[in-house]
Motif scaffolding. Sequence first.
Motif, short mmCIF file in Angstrom:
data_model
loop_
_atom_site.label_atom_id
_atom_site.label_comp_id
_atom_site.label_asym_id
_atom_site.label_seq_id
_atom_site.Cartn_x
_atom_site.Cartn_y
_atom_site.Cartn_z
N THR A 4 0.83 -1.20 0.00
CA THR A 4 0.00 0.00 0.00
C THR A 4 0.87 1.26 0.00
N MET A 5 1.94 1.24 0.81
CA MET A 5 2.82 2.41 0.85
C MET A 5 3.52 2.60 -0.49
N GLU A 6 3.98 1.51 -1.10
CA GLU A 6 4.64 1.62 -2.40
C GLU A 6 3.67 2.17 -3.44
N HIS A 7 2.44 1.64 -3.42
CA HIS A 7 1.46 2.12 -4.40
C HIS A 7 1.15 3.60 -4.17
N GLY A 8 1.02 4.00 -2.90
CA GLY A 8 0.75 5.40 -2.59
C GLY A 8 1.90 6.31 -3.00
N GLY A 9 3.15 5.86 -2.76
CA GLY A 9 4.32 6.64 -3.17
C GLY A 9 4.38 6.80 -4.67
N ARG A 10 4.06 5.72 -5.39
CA ARG A 10 4.05 5.78 -6.85
C ARG A 10 2.98 6.76 -7.32
N ARG A 11 1.83 6.72 -6.68
CA ARG A 11 0.74 7.62 -7.07
C ARG A 11 1.14 9.07 -6.85
N ARG A 12 1.79 9.36 -5.71
CA ARG A 12 2.24 10.74 -5.45
C ARG A 12 3.28 11.17 -6.47
N ARG A 13 4.21 10.25 -6.82
CA ARG A 13 5.26 10.58 -7.78
C ARG A 13 4.65 10.94 -9.13
N MET A 15 1.68 12.16 -9.63
CA MET A 15 0.84 13.35 -9.53
C MET A 15 1.65 14.62 -9.73
N VAL A 16 2.94 14.59 -9.44
CA VAL A 16 3.77 15.80 -9.52
C VAL A 16 3.78 16.38 -10.94
N PRO A 17 4.15 15.60 -11.98
CA PRO A 17 4.16 16.20 -13.33
C PRO A 17 2.78 16.70 -13.76
N SER A 19 0.35 17.78 -11.83
CA SER A 19 0.02 18.99 -11.06
C SER A 19 0.78 20.19 -11.60
N VAL A 20 2.06 20.00 -11.92
CA VAL A 20 2.85 21.09 -12.51
C VAL A 20 2.25 21.51 -13.85
N ALA A 21 1.82 20.53 -14.65
CA ALA A 21 1.20 20.84 -15.94
C ALA A 21 -0.07 21.65 -15.75
N ALA A 22 -0.88 21.28 -14.79
CA ALA A 22 -2.12 22.03 -14.53
C ALA A 22 -1.80 23.47 -14.10
N LEU A 23 -0.79 23.62 -13.25
CA LEU A 23 -0.40 24.98 -12.83
C LEU A 23 0.13 25.80 -14.00
N LEU A 24 0.92 25.17 -14.87
CA LEU A 24 1.43 25.87 -16.05
C LEU A 24 0.29 26.33 -16.96
N LEU A 25 -0.73 25.52 -17.05
CA LEU A 25 -1.87 25.89 -17.88
C LEU A 25 -2.70 27.00 -17.24
N LEU A 26 -2.68 27.08 -15.92
CA LEU A 26 -3.41 28.14 -15.22
C LEU A 26 -2.67 29.49 -15.24
N LEU A 27 -1.35 29.47 -15.40
CA LEU A 27 -0.58 30.71 -15.38
C LEU A 27 -1.07 31.75 -16.39
N PRO A 28 -1.28 31.37 -17.66
CA PRO A 28 -1.78 32.38 -18.60
C PRO A 28 -3.17 32.91 -18.23
N LEU A 29 -3.99 32.03 -17.67
CA LEU A 29 -5.32 32.47 -17.25
C LEU A 29 -5.23 33.51 -16.14
N VAL A 30 -4.39 33.27 -15.17
CA VAL A 30 -4.19 34.24 -14.08
C VAL A 30 -3.56 35.52 -14.63
N GLY A 54 0.52 15.60 -23.54
CA GLY A 54 1.46 14.73 -24.24
C GLY A 54 2.78 14.59 -23.51
N ALA A 55 3.29 15.70 -22.98
CA ALA A 55 4.56 15.67 -22.25
C ALA A 55 4.45 14.82 -20.99
N CYS A 56 3.38 15.02 -20.23
CA CYS A 56 3.21 14.24 -18.99
C CYS A 56 2.99 12.76 -19.30
N GLY A 57 2.20 12.47 -20.32
CA GLY A 57 1.98 11.08 -20.71
C GLY A 57 3.26 10.42 -21.19
#
Length: 191
Positions: A4-13, A15-17, A19-30, A54-57
Amino acid sequence: MAGTMEHGGRRRRWMVPWSVAALLLLLPLVAMLFTDEMAWDGADFAIMGAMLFGACGAYELGARTSGNIAYRVALGILIVTALFLAWISLAAGIIGSEDHPANLMYGGVLAVAVLGALLVRLRPEGMARASALTALAQISAGATALAAGWGSTGADGPGKLAVLTGIFALLWLLSAWLFRQAARVQAAGAA
């Protein structure tokens, strides 16, 4: 519990790209809320969203081929470099404005990176060679533009083209070096 811990760590890892992609997409909107300098429409957001998706995938799929940290960092640098090369070429243009047809040469640079990665099946030693070849393609595109006098007019002159060519080539070469390190670790582990 360890599973469970390994799966959770993998999920968090992973999520980082994303989440960064979502923030980058929000920057022009802000930015559009605070300045008239930024004027994106729906097509701009769709194109950038597709590029980030595409980059995150691509990172997620490629990172699964190796648990080696050097490989993952190299892959991240390669993908971020490709993303920014495409973004700058489309949004502002490296050679003159974004409308200058010579900017299409950078599509060829990206094709070298993608085709190289596919041909070597994302193996570290092959990725090192593909990244180095991509750096050579980047330098060739910049040198061709400078020799032809493209992008040498305007306030930036040829300096912008030379600096961007150098920065992108160095990033491709850094990626190649890290892939080489990952290949050495892999070879040492196999021995």
